[in-house]
Design a protein around this motif. Structure first.
Motif, PDB file in Angstrom:
ATOM      1  N   GLU A 174       0.823  -1.215   0.000  1.00 34.69           N
ATOM      2  CA  GLU A 174       0.000   0.000   0.000  1.00 34.69           C
ATOM      3  C   GLU A 174       0.855   1.262   0.000  1.00 34.69           C
ATOM      4  O   GLU A 174       0.473   2.282  -0.534  1.00 34.69           O
ATOM      5  N   THR A 213       3.313  -4.607   2.549  1.00 36.67           N
ATOM      6  CA  THR A 213       3.148  -3.421   3.388  1.00 36.67           C
ATOM      7  C   THR A 213       3.702  -3.689   4.786  1.00 36.67           C
ATOM      8  O   THR A 213       3.559  -4.791   5.315  1.00 36.67           O
ATOM      9  N   GLN A 263      -3.739  -8.670   5.440  1.00 34.10           N
ATOM     10  CA  GLN A 263      -3.325  -7.790   4.347  1.00 34.10           C
ATOM     11  C   GLN A 263      -2.032  -8.281   3.700  1.00 34.10           C
ATOM     12  O   GLN A 263      -1.916  -8.332   2.471  1.00 34.10           O
ATOM     13  N   GLU A 307      -1.421  -9.535  -0.175  1.00 32.39           N
ATOM     14  CA  GLU A 307      -0.417  -8.937  -1.080  1.00 32.39           C
ATOM     15  C   GLU A 307       0.516 -10.010  -1.634  1.00 32.39           C
ATOM     16  O   GLU A 307       0.801 -10.039  -2.839  1.00 32.39           O
TER      17      GLU A 307
END
Length: 222
Positions: A117, A154, A161, A165
């Motif tokens: 991100e 990130t 998350q 990714e």
């Protein structure tokens, strides 16, 4: 301590996963200790530091350039670097090809995908990678070999998350894995560092870049 740390990490990763010992900012004595414990693959993020260590250490070491690469620095390591992880533009790829040609070498490279991100992380979109490897100009680069992809998740505690990714990069990697050209043989997926390498391996990583878990906290004042 370095020997014990190395052994512990090697015991925790599958045999098919390559361990890159990230030795940036660490003194040559620490690298020698890791070498004496059997480690042969080291990663640096500054070209000049890698050159200095290359000159001082045994020549059977595989040196990986893992940091953001400035094109004007490629020439200093073109005669010995084993793998360049962070290739994030076609211009950089062309420069690596040019410098490799001067030394009559083929240099292995990973294209860096932007999966995090944070805007601060470098990398190409999946569309940009596809555009590069499918271009006519890419086919003319005979002194580089793109052997896979690299990505950095990130910096967050949110495992869901991070996993998303890594998985997105794994899915894209799988979609190009069967593509083969003279200078394209995607077999390496470089994902995962000290904090998230187990998760990266779960998501298909075949190469992990681990520094502080081997050498301890980095010293940026030296």
């Amino acid at each position: 301590m370095i020997k014990d740390n190395l052994q512990e990490i090697k015991n925790s990763i599958p045999k098919h996963v390559t361990l890159v010992a990230v030795s940036k900012t660490k003194p040559i004595a620490d690298l020698q200790e890791a070498y004496d414990a059997g480690q042969r693959v080291f990663g640096e993020n500054k070209v000049q530091e890698m050159v200095t260590k290359y000159d001082a250490l045994p020549k059977d070491i595989e040196w990986h350039m893992i940091g953001h690469l400035q094109r004007n620095k490629v020439k200093y390591m073109a005669h010995f670097v084993s793998l360049i992880h962070g290739v994030d533009s076609f211009k950089t790829l062309k420069e690596i090809n040019k410098q490799a040609q001067k030394h009559n070498r083929v240099i292995n490279c990973l294209l860096q995908a932007h999966i995090a991100e944070e805007e601060t992380k470098f990398g190409l979109s999946f569309d940009e990678i596809s555009e590069i490897i499918n271009s006519e100009e890419f086919n003319n680069l005979q002194n580089i070999n793109v052997v896979g992809l690299m990505g950095m998740a990130t910096f967050t505690d949110n495992e869901h998350q991070i996993k998303n990714e890594f998985s997105s990069l794994q899915n894209y990697f799988n979609s190009i894995k069967s593509t083969s050209k003279d200078n394209l043989h995607p077999k390496i997926l470089s994902m995962g560092m000290s904090g998230d390498y187990q998760l990266a391996i779960e998501c298909g990583s075949t190469m992990v870049r681990i520094g502080s878990s081997i050498f301890g906290v980095r010293n940026y004042l030296s």
